[in-house]
Design an enzyme around this catalytic site. Sequence first.
Site, PDB file in Angstrom:
ATOM      1  N   ASP A 228       0.826  -1.205   0.000  1.00 46.45           N
ATOM      2  CA  ASP A 228       0.000   0.000   0.000  1.00 46.45           C
ATOM      3  C   ASP A 228       0.862   1.257   0.000  1.00 46.45           C
ATOM      4  O   ASP A 228       0.587   2.222  -0.726  1.00 46.45           O
ATOM      5  CB  ASP A 228      -0.927  -0.013   1.219  1.00 46.45           C
ATOM      6  CG  ASP A 228      -2.347   0.406   0.869  1.00 46.45           C
ATOM      7  OD1 ASP A 228      -2.679   0.411  -0.332  1.00 46.45           O
ATOM      8  OD2 ASP A 228      -3.118   0.731   1.787  1.00 46.45           O
ATOM      9  N   ASP A 272      -9.579  -2.258   1.971  1.00 43.48           N
ATOM     10  CA  ASP A 272      -9.342  -1.726   3.308  1.00 43.48           C
ATOM     11  C   ASP A 272     -10.371  -2.231   4.316  1.00 43.48           C
ATOM     12  O   ASP A 272     -10.257  -1.960   5.517  1.00 43.48           O
ATOM     13  CB  ASP A 272      -9.355  -0.194   3.273  1.00 43.48           C
ATOM     14  CG  ASP A 272      -8.240   0.362   2.397  1.00 43.48           C
ATOM     15  OD1 ASP A 272      -7.169  -0.269   2.347  1.00 43.48           O
ATOM     16  OD2 ASP A 272      -8.442   1.412   1.755  1.00 43.48           O
TER      17      ASP A 272
END
Length: 380
Positions: A228, A272
Amino acid sequence: SSVMAGTRSATAKAAADIEDARHVAAPMAHVLLICLQACCALVTVIEPNLHILAIATLAVYAGAHRSIKPAAQGNTEAMTKQDAMRFPVIGSCVLFGFFVLFKYLPKDLVNKLLTVYFVVLGIFALVGCLSPVLARFVPKSFAGKVMKFGTLPTIPLITDGPSKLECTPPELIAGVAACGFCGWYVVEKHWVANNALGLAFSLTGVEFLTLDSVQIGTILLVGLFFYDIFWVFFTPVMVTVAKSFDAPIKLLFPRVVEPGSKSPFSMLGLGDIVVPGIYVALTLRMDQQRAARAKAEGKPAPKRYFPAVIFGYFAGLATTIAVMNVFNAAQPALLYIVPGILGATFLRALIAGGVKELKEIWAFVEAGEEAGADEPKKSK
């Protein structure tokens, strides 16, 4: 007597199947998810930061509780250590592949193809979420009746092989409703339809994708932590794909449009929710398994981890939002969520029993397999 025993066994199995079909885990969390979406659509725009925190945390909570039955029955896809190690690499290849597609092909064409793919998946996801609820409003004998319609051929990228076309009446009703709902999404691309499909994907992902050990979960989360960071901070790839991808892979949160605002929505990627969610779900099942083992051995109930870990998720996501608002720039949510949930796990262990408890949690493997084993429990 053997015939009678077999009959009783078949009857008991049928009754169990009906109860499974009617089972709704964490019903209040599901009700709150629906109410939040309905309130925002019909009454007033909810402050988007609070909306994101509430929806994401409720989705993780509900998905974790939904995972209990499938995991106990072996009806899940369990991730191995090799899977966890490869996941960031495979994710990077897929992400960059979409970046190239959006760069060199007409964006509308790519999104139309993706829409078809996700709508088909969305129908199945919505049926899985809606049918247990509908089954509670019809007689049990009717809810458990199986209707057969032949065999469905293999659908590339969606099914592994031919599938029997059979369903219960609640599943059929849910399927018709899901087809109509997905049709509305294709025509209008309304944010409510997008979020309904996105939440169905998230709940289904957390429910049926499982981690069997804290070690595997840690490997996966640490790998995606760096994934990420790299794709958000060091390249334009993640942000470009997220903004170009017109499919329900992200949740949209309406906000009051201000002068100069580029978009009327705040966004949160499904990754997420799902990626941290499968780890949070593991801690819930770990709590239950450890409690059952302690009860069987006549020992005091062990300390619980699920409340601390889901709070760690909430705190990590809240930190993401705070930093994003301060710097007015996209943030990699896993940069904050991963330390939140892993930190909550290991800090809780140290507080509960020091290094000994920490070692026990680190060695935990679901279903009583030996720590370090690479093969998951039976899944399908």
